[in-house]
Structures are given as C-alpha cells and as structure tokens.
Scaffold this active site. Sequence first.
Site, mmCIF file in Angstrom:
data_model
loop_
_atom_site.group_PDB
_atom_site.id
_atom_site.type_symbol
_atom_site.label_atom_id
_atom_site.label_comp_id
_atom_site.label_asym_id
_atom_site.label_seq_id
_atom_site.Cartn_x
_atom_site.Cartn_y
_atom_site.Cartn_z
ATOM 1 N N ASP A 1 14.054 33.300 29.480
ATOM 2 C CA ASP A 1 13.283 34.428 29.118
ATOM 3 C C ASP A 1 14.591 35.492 30.483
ATOM 4 O O ASP A 1 13.907 36.137 30.766
ATOM 5 C CB ASP A 1 11.674 34.095 29.326
ATOM 6 C CG ASP A 1 11.451 33.804 31.252
ATOM 7 O OD1 ASP A 1 11.528 33.503 31.635
ATOM 8 O OD2 ASP A 1 9.748 33.917 31.145
ATOM 9 N N SER A 2 15.063 34.855 31.002
ATOM 10 C CA SER A 2 15.256 35.662 32.081
ATOM 11 C C SER A 2 16.916 36.369 31.259
ATOM 12 O O SER A 2 17.370 37.915 31.944
ATOM 13 C CB SER A 2 16.469 34.737 32.819
ATOM 14 O OG SER A 2 17.006 33.862 32.611
ATOM 15 N N GLU B 1 11.812 25.587 40.987
ATOM 16 C CA GLU B 1 12.610 26.723 41.099
ATOM 17 C C GLU B 1 12.546 27.183 42.567
ATOM 18 O O GLU B 1 10.956 27.385 43.073
ATOM 19 C CB GLU B 1 12.265 28.210 40.074
ATOM 20 C CG GLU B 1 13.246 28.802 40.994
ATOM 21 C CD GLU B 1 13.183 30.616 39.081
ATOM 22 O OE1 GLU B 1 12.740 29.937 38.176
ATOM 23 O OE2 GLU B 1 13.720 31.034 39.968
ATOM 24 N N LYS C 1 10.014 25.306 27.478
ATOM 25 C CA LYS C 1 9.373 25.369 28.416
ATOM 26 C C LYS C 1 8.551 25.844 28.865
ATOM 27 O O LYS C 1 8.166 27.456 28.841
ATOM 28 C CB LYS C 1 10.894 25.769 29.777
ATOM 29 C CG LYS C 1 10.110 25.688 30.942
ATOM 30 C CD LYS C 1 11.843 25.782 31.890
ATOM 31 C CE LYS C 1 12.383 27.150 32.068
ATOM 32 N NZ LYS C 1 11.301 28.264 32.384
ATOM 33 N N ASP D 1 12.267 28.762 26.365
ATOM 34 C CA ASP D 1 10.878 29.250 27.013
ATOM 35 C C ASP D 1 10.091 30.263 26.563
ATOM 36 O O ASP D 1 10.376 30.789 25.811
ATOM 37 C CB ASP D 1 12.093 30.903 28.213
ATOM 38 C CG ASP D 1 11.395 30.168 29.470
ATOM 39 O OD1 ASP D 1 11.215 29.652 30.383
ATOM 40 O OD2 ASP D 1 12.172 31.257 30.776
ATOM 41 N N GLU E 1 6.284 27.399 32.326
ATOM 42 C CA GLU E 1 5.698 27.849 33.460
ATOM 43 C C GLU E 1 4.717 27.653 33.824
ATOM 44 O O GLU E 1 3.137 27.681 32.905
ATOM 45 C CB GLU E 1 5.635 29.440 34.274
ATOM 46 C CG GLU E 1 7.302 29.686 34.146
ATOM 47 C CD GLU E 1 7.888 30.663 34.693
ATOM 48 O OE1 GLU E 1 7.147 31.397 35.696
ATOM 49 O OE2 GLU E 1 9.227 31.721 34.424
HETATM 50 O O1 KIV Z 1 14.343 32.682 32.175
HETATM 51 C C1 KIV Z 1 15.165 31.424 32.869
HETATM 52 O O2 KIV Z 1 16.296 31.327 33.105
HETATM 53 C C2 KIV Z 1 14.847 30.167 33.981
HETATM 54 C C3 KIV Z 1 15.208 29.002 34.406
HETATM 55 C C4 KIV Z 1 15.725 30.191 35.286
HETATM 56 C C5 KIV Z 1 15.590 27.964 34.340
HETATM 57 O O3 KIV Z 1 13.613 29.936 33.914
#
Ligand code: KIV
Length: 265
Positions: free
Chosen positions: A44-45, A181, A112, A83, A114
């Site tokens: 989600d970055s 992280e 993924k 994510d 969190e």
């Molecule tokens: O959103 C993302 O890119 C991430 C990574 C930095 C692990 O969660």
Amino acid sequence: MRKKETITTIKAAKGERKLVMLTAYDALFASLLHEAADMLLVGDSLNMSFLGEPDTLSATMEQMIYHTRAVCNGAPEAFVICDMPFGSVNTPDEALANCVKVFQQTRADAVKIEGGTERAPLIRHLVDNAIAVMGHVGLKPQSVRSEGGYIVQGRDEESFKKVLEDARAVEAAGAFALVIEGVTPDLAEAVTKAVKIPVIGIGAGRATDGQVLVWSDMLGFFEAFKPKFVKRYLNGAELVRNAAKTYAEEVKEGKFPEDMHTYGK
Ligand code: KIV
C-alpha cells in the site's frame, strides 16, 4: 526464467538462503524486477510513492486489486503478495470477504496483514479458509496516525517484548512468513531466532531471513525523502530527468524524429 516460489519453498528458505522481496505496482516494473526477487509485494506504499499521499491510509481494496492484477500480468512466474489496505481487515468476516475478493479477482499467492496479537485470531480464520497470510510487525505504517508518527520499535523493554510477542502470535496463527519493519537490529535478531517462519526485514538490520525495499526507493526514483534504511542502487530520478530533457531538446531542434523513426510510403 526463475522457478516460481511457493509457500513451501519460502518457508524452507529459512536458514538456507536469504529471501529477496521488492514491491511492484504495475505490469512493466513487475516484469523487470521479478527475476531478481523471490517475492513481489504489491504494497500500500503505492499510495505514497505513486499517488503522492502523505501516508498509506488512503489505499482502497479496489486500488490494491487493480495493481495486484497488473503485477500478476507482468510477472506470471512471480510469487505475488497483496497488501491488505487500512480498514479492510477490521473483523474476521470482513477480512475473509476482502481476501476472497483478492484471490478471485487476481492471481495473487498471498496477502499481507499488519498487526500482532490483536490480529492473530483473524489471521487464523483466514488461514483456516485457504488464504496464505504474511504478517507485518514492528513499526506498522497503517498505525501512523494513532501512534502519532513512525516510531522505531525495540528501543525500550516494553516495545521489545511486545513485538516479540506479536511475532510469536502471528506465527502461531498460521502465517507463512512475516515482515518486520522499523526495529532495532537486536529485536529483529531476537524475532528471527524466536520464530520458525522466515522474517523479512525493512529498516531492521541484517540478521533477518531476508530483506524488502520499495522499488522506487531502491532505484532512486522517489526523492521526496529517503529513510535511513534505504540504499539507492540507481539514480533513477536523474536518469529520467536527463532523458526527458534530451528528448525535449531534440524535438525543439528538429532532431527527432530521424528518418529511422519515420514510416516510408
Ligand atoms: O507497503 C509496503 O510497501 C510495505 C513494505 C514496506 C513492507 O508494507
């Protein structure tokens, strides 16, 4: 062509080889990056790197599915992780419904999520329903507003213990791997030793089972800021600016297109 990774090969990598993960958000860059990476993460970055948002909280299910499809199309042999965005996994049933959408509408191999102990029952529910889950502990970017910033974990005894407990809970819930992280290297090392699943670090030192970086940071395209843990392997932004400038000059001077770029009769 590299052989496609699976949950089994990734789990088996622990202690045998370092795992390489990179983010990817589109088909083109997925096709360029997947040869070097064991796993591609549609993070989600994306909303920070490519939408210019100040944090990741604005990412939606629709965006994550759209970009995950693109990455799977660009790199059909890659092990792709989607994510789960902020607000998409608040309850076990909501999480399952959203993960099923990801699996039905994309060819992602895993999601993924969190969170630590508080998310363990939810992760168990997903795993019991055939969703492969990668955990994410330590500094959790989706908690930036509730935490009041990006705070490195492990500098005090309380956060050290909490992250260790989170990692153990995520493993016990059935996650096949986890991202850690923004933690001190001694905490990353303790977590890596405490769990049997691979631990992928970002801003967590060298002791983990692998590393992940955001591709636009790693290739020097994202210039807004550079976290301490980022190493730039290319000066992408400068290369792009120079190439665009040369193109503009050639257009203005009538040097482009040449005959070789022009159709005959
Ligand atoms: O959103 C993302 O890119 C991430 C990574 C930095 C692990 O969660």
